[in-house]
Design an enzyme around this catalytic site. Structure first.
Site, short mmCIF file in Angstrom:
data_model
loop_
_atom_site.label_atom_id
_atom_site.label_comp_id
_atom_site.label_asym_id
_atom_site.label_seq_id
_atom_site.Cartn_x
_atom_site.Cartn_y
_atom_site.Cartn_z
N SER A 99 0.82 -1.21 0.00
CA SER A 99 0.00 0.00 0.00
C SER A 99 0.85 1.26 0.00
O SER A 99 0.33 2.35 -0.21
CB SER A 99 -0.95 0.01 1.19
OG SER A 99 -0.23 0.19 2.38
N LYS A 134 -6.07 4.77 8.10
CA LYS A 134 -4.88 5.51 7.64
C LYS A 134 -5.17 7.02 7.61
O LYS A 134 -4.36 7.83 8.07
CB LYS A 134 -4.48 5.02 6.24
CG LYS A 134 -3.84 3.64 6.27
CD LYS A 134 -3.59 3.12 4.89
CE LYS A 134 -2.88 1.76 4.96
NZ LYS A 134 -2.78 1.11 3.65
#
Lengths: 827, 252
Positions: free
Chosen positions: A673, A716
């Site tokens: 990611s 996140k």
């Protein structure tokens, strides 16, 4: 200043409106004000596939079609399976009883008998009644005048025979002045004088001839005495045989009558008939058992101890051990149907049954009455639900369960037997035929591990009931969820929920699903939130759970669990871990990662840096070099290397050496990611284009430069937002996410509020070019007809740098070759 | 309540032979001494016949099945010592439990003679039924000798029957004394006392632990018949004085 400025047209296009950051549930659309008004839902929501599999698995009547229910924990699998099974089992016949009785021929191999439901308990009661009756009737019979006379006749006959022999010997001796004496050691012969034994001194004073004569007489009589004494055991044996025969004859009269009465009650059952025949023979052979308790002769020092526990231990041999009976009363049994058994602690003994022992004068003893049923016995003819993990973690249970299913019979086994640990008196009871449907409930991982590692698994658990993690978020499913929330509250006697509270719970269900378009099916989590909300509503003396109670519950849960998260983010706000949230830097970017510790997961920004120089076309992933990078992370780095190599400076060899680092990362890094962030940092370094540090980036990249979806997008974003908020929101800060992740956004309300006030933004990008423009404020640049990127664009600058490295490398190679040639010439 | 003409025994004399059957007799004697609150004198008689036999050169004993063993004076002495120690230990334990004063002696001679010689007026004698060998006539002849001095004689069976009724045969002479003693034993043992007539005793079919009667009643029932009945029940018997008069005996 780079393009994250909202005035920047690129940034404006890519920034998501606040309304897209959280898909709210409108309480008004729920069409109720309180869950008290709506119907409860009595089924498992969104698990059609799994329930269909269970239905199939329970209906199909072939070997090995046991069920493995796999899926996430807290999804309500156990409850749903039980409800389903109980409903189905109620329509099925009650299984037969199983009893264990004494095997009179081989007591260590108790006999198992199958009886129609309810008969086991009746037989047990009848046998108890029989023993009670015989306890009274047999002693009375043996005390009767008739018996006593016949017994006395035997004894008298024995004594008379014995006495006659002694009398004859005594008379014979008396004629010769020889007497028979009873001594501690036995009988002895001695010369008499005046009815008394001759004193030694008198005897010694006799003439030798007289003494010899006496000794000869005694010798002759001794032979007779010896013959009589030798014959005594024979007479005694004969006496005992006659008494046994008499006892049997007397006992048979009483026992036969009592047994016939019981046999009549269970007429038509051959097994019982055969058993009663054995009982009859044994009772007749052992009638004296019934006399002993009354005589209490020489019970010994442990008599009181022996009597404890069982009224007449000797009678236990006639007991009936009802191992399984599903029928306490007939009417109740008819309503109950087939058994549905769940064993929460599936040890070997609890699954297969066990044989108890008791300590008797220091030794462990057992008998068939101490055989205890296990879950398999109780579930026989019905359903057994077991937790797969527990079955696998209890020693020997998995193998034993498979053995029983494979052989279709239950055989007793203990851990001690399996390990050959102890050697004591034990039993080998008859095995019991098994017909059960086993439902193992476990995680997916266990299912797939078993399927791949255990060759028997597929043959024994042929039905897979796969429970969904999430369900689609639609108007119908939302309405169903609302009813589910109401059901939980009602079933657990909690306060009803307001529509707003339900709406907030549905939003939370989407958040738990990590997808704005899905709802989690782990209803256990939602049930806990409802329970906690009920607590806060009750504490606030409200008569229903409202949205503020749900929010309070969520906040409190977060507060309780986020100590590690807070300490982690604190290291950034205190500048111990270096993460900029303002300014610009070349070759430096804020990546985002998710940390998972137990049930807690949270997002955390990490500084990623890139450095470049001329080299041989290698991008060094320092995480991988030191073995802190996992394979997926390494794959991401290799992909971005490939992107660089195939997009820029195609005519020349790749002459780049680059290094990528997750700064201040001391644990492992896994996942791809951050690959887009790493590529942005690399492009920044190559193009010498500063990156806006107010932004953080997440997303993976493919070889074509397309940005791909990642997991944990909400955590996140929230992680970076919390850092920015702690330092003060500037209005320039935000997070760049893959456009494919927009549908997963279910952000906290404070972030949505900040976004709606232009204090924080979420940008969605589809390509590296979009991202690099956003981060650097420079155009990415496309190749023109001449094959060159537009001047001043990031791509042009990157390509120029790579061409420069290639040229440097070529010239370095040439000068190196010349130098080498000169050396050779000198030689 | 004891009848006025009954005097409680002054001492309990326990006569033991050299055989092994002593525990039950010791228990019975101790219990009797404790009940009437008197001291216990135990006589373990070393039979003279056996001692003389051991001194003869051909002294051999034949056990069950014909097993032969030589009888020696030393072996017999050791046997007497052993038996006496066993008796002392059993007496000490039983008397400590019941708080009875006791003494033990080991005279030599003939058992019945030694017990009779030791008896004083008003004592009670306890002995094993096995010590009085022979038929009813021999047994009750010996009892008669003992009761000429003793107040009561207790005959203990070789096998214990602890559970059962205390039966007083109470329609004959000295019935009041027998019933009173039976009630005293029944109270001590915590069991009900059954008072029955002699014919009822013949038909009594429940377990019996103790029979209390008078010698006169036994003589009326017939000594052999009573002994047979008694051995059939395995009960302990307590006999009190009271004999048939000569006209009664003749009538019988």
């Amino acid at each position: 200043m780079p393009a994250s400025n909202p005035q920047n047209p690129v940034g404006r296009d890519l920034a998501l409106p606040a309304s897209e950051l959280r898909q709210v549930c409108d309480p008004a659309a729920l069409n109720f004000t309180s869950t008290a008004e709506i119907e409860i839902v009595d089924e498992l929501v969104g698990q059609k596939r799994a329930l269909s599999a269970i239905d199939f698995g329970t209906r199909i009547d072939h070997d090995g079609f046991n069920i493995f229910a796999l899926g996430p924990t807290r999804s309500g699998r156990h409850g749903a399976i039980h409800k389903f099974l109980e409903h189905k089992a109620a329509t099925e016949p009650v299984p037969d009883d199983w009893i264990y009785v004494n095997n009179f021929a081989a007591p260590d191999r108790p006999k198992a008998i199958r009886l129609p439901s309810g008969i086991g308990l009746r037989l047990k009661a009848s046998m108890q009644e029989l023993i009670d009756d015989l306890s009274a009737a047999l002693p009375a019979t043996f005390e009767s005048e008739d018996y006593r006379n016949r017994r006395k006749a035997i004894d008298d006959d024995f004594e008379a025979t014995q006495e006659k022999a002694f009398d004859e010997l005594r008379a014979k001796g008396q004629k010769q002045n020889i007497g028979i004496l009873r001594t501690p050691m036995g009988f002895a012969l001695a010369p008499l004088s005046g009815g008394q034994v001759v004193k030694p001194e008198v005897f010694n004073a006799l003439l030798e001839a007289e003494r010899k004569a006496i000794e000869s007489k005694i010798m002759a009589l001794q032979e007779d005495l010896e013959r009589i004494l030798k014959n005594l055991p024979v007479l005694e044996r004969e006496r005992r045989r006659k008494i046994r025969s008499l006892n049997a004859e007397i006992a048979e009269m009483v026992v036969g009558l009592s047994i016939s009465e019981i046999a009549a009650r269970f007429a038509g059952n051959d097994d019982i008939k055969s058993y009663l025949s054995d009982v009859r023979s044994d009772l007749i052979d052992n009638a004296e058992l019934f006399l002993r308790p009354h005589q209490e002769e020489e019970a010994g020092p442990f008599d009181a101890f022996r009597q404890n526990g069982l009224r007449h231990p000797a009678f236990a041999r006639y007991a009936v051990n009802v191992l399984v009976s599903h029928c306490a009363e007939k009417a109740e049994a008819a309503a109950r149907g087939a058994p549905v058994i769940s064993e929460e602690h599936p040890t070997l003994g609890k699954v297969l049954g066990h044989i108890d022992h008791r300590s008797l004068m220091g030794a462990l003893v057992t008998d068939f009455t101490m055989i205890k049923a296990g879950a398999l016995h109780r579930a026989n003819g019905g359903y057994l639900v077991l937790d797969a993990r527990r079955v696998l973690t209890e020693p020997f249970v998995w193998e034993a369960l498979k053995r029983c299913l494979r052989n279709k019979k239950i055989e007793f086994s203990s851990v001690a037997d399996e390990l050959s640990l102890v050697s004591t008196v034990s039993l080998t009871p008859d095995s019991i035929p098994l017909s059960v449907k086993v439902i193992l409930v476990g995680e997916r991982l266990l299912y797939y591990l078993l399927a791949s590692l255990d060759p028997e698994f597929d043959n024994l658990f042929k039905v897979q009931a796969d429970f969904e993690d999430v369900t689609e978020r639609s108007a119908d499913s939302v309405a169903l969820f609302a009813r589910l929330m109401g059901s939980i509250a009602r079933q657990e006697s909690l306060l009803p929920l307001s529509a707003a509270a339900v709406a907030r719970l549905i939003e939370q269900a989407a958040r738990e699903a990590e997808d704005a378009e899905r709802l989690t099916l782990r209803v256990g989590i939602l049930a806990d939130i409802i329970r906690e909300s009920h607590y806060w509503a009750t504490a606030g003396k409200r008569d229903r759970i409202d949205v503020e109670d749900v929010d309070r519950a969520l906040d409190e849960r977060r507060y309780r669990s986020e100590r590690i998260r807070d300490r982690s983010l604190e290291t950034i706000t205190r500048n111990i871990t270096l993460v900029d949230t303002d300014g610009v830097e070349v070759g430096q970017i804020n990546g985002l990662s998710v940390l998972r510790i137990g049930n807690l997961s949270f997002g955390r920004p990490t500084r990623i840096t890139a450095r470049v120089r001329m080299g041989s076309g290698k991008v060094v992933d320092i995480e991988r070099e030191v073995e802190l990078g996992g394979p997926l992370h390494s794959k991401g780095v290799l992909i971005l290397s490939s992107f660089l190599a195939t997009r820029y400076a195609l005519p020349v060899p790749m002459s780049l050496w680059a290094s990528l680092v997750f700064e201040q990362s001391y644990g492992g890094v896994e996942g791809d990611s951050a690959s887009s962030a790493e590529l942005y940092a690399l492009l920044s370094a190559l193009a010498d284009a500063p990156i806006n540090q107010s932004l953080a980036v997440t997303g993976s990249v493919n070889q074509l430069g397309q940005i791909q979806a990642i997991g944990g997008v909400n955590e996140k974003i929230e992680g970076f937002f919390d850092i920015c908020k702690a330092r003060g929101l500037t209005g320039r800060q935000g997070v760049v996410i893959p456009r494919a992740n927009c549908k997963h956004l279910m952000l906290r309300q404070d972030i949505v509020a900040a976004a709606s006030q232009d204090q924080f933004r979420i940008y969605a990008v589809s390509t590296i070019d979009e991202g690099i423009e956003l981060l650097t404020g420079l155009p990415a640049g496309n190749r023109g007809p001449d094959g060159r990127f537009a001047d001043g664009s990031v791509n042009a600058r990157v390509e120029a740098k790579l061409m420069q490295f290639a040229e440097m490398r070529r010239s370095f190679g040439r000068s190196g070759a010349e130098a080498s040639l000169e050396s050779k010439e000198q030689v | 309540m004891m009848p006025a003409d009954y005097s409680r025994p002054r001492r309990v004399i326990l006569g033991l032979g050299a055989g092994g059957d002593m525990v039950l007799a010791i228990e019975a004697a101790t219990a009797l001494a404790a009940t009437i609150g008197t001291e216990l004198l135990c006589l373990m008689v070393e039979q003279e016949d056996l001692i003389n036999l051991a001194g003869l050169p051909f002294a051999q004993a034949y056990g069950p099945g014909g097993a032969v063993s030589t009888i020696t004076a030393r072996g017999l002495e050791a046997h007497f010592d052993r038996m006496f120690k066993v008796a002392e230990r059993a007496l000490a334990e039983a008397c400590a439990r019941t708080n009875v004063n006791w003494q033990a002696r080991r005279p030599q001679g003939e058992t019945l003679h030694q017990i009779t010689a030791s008896l004083e007026q008003g004592d009670a004698a306890v002995l094993n039924l096995r010590e009085l060998r022979g038929g009813g006539h021999a047994v009750f002849g010996a009892v008669r000798r003992l009761l000429s001095v003793a107040t009561a004689v207790v005959l203990v069976p070789s096998a214990k029957r602890s559970a059962g009724a205390v039966v007083a045969i109470g329609d004959g002479p000295a019935a009041a004394v027998a019933i009173a003693i039976a009630e005293e034993i029944g109270t001590r043992m915590g069991v009900r006392v059954e008072v029955v007539s002699a014919p009822e005793f013949e038909l009594f079919h429940r377990p019996i632990a103790t029979v209390v009667t008078s010698l006169k009643t036994v003589e009326r029932m017939g000594e052999d018949e009573f002994l047979n009945r008694l051995t059939g029940t395995g009960a302990m018997v307590v006999l009190v004085a009271g004999r048939l008069t000569e006209p009664e005996r003749r009538l019988r």
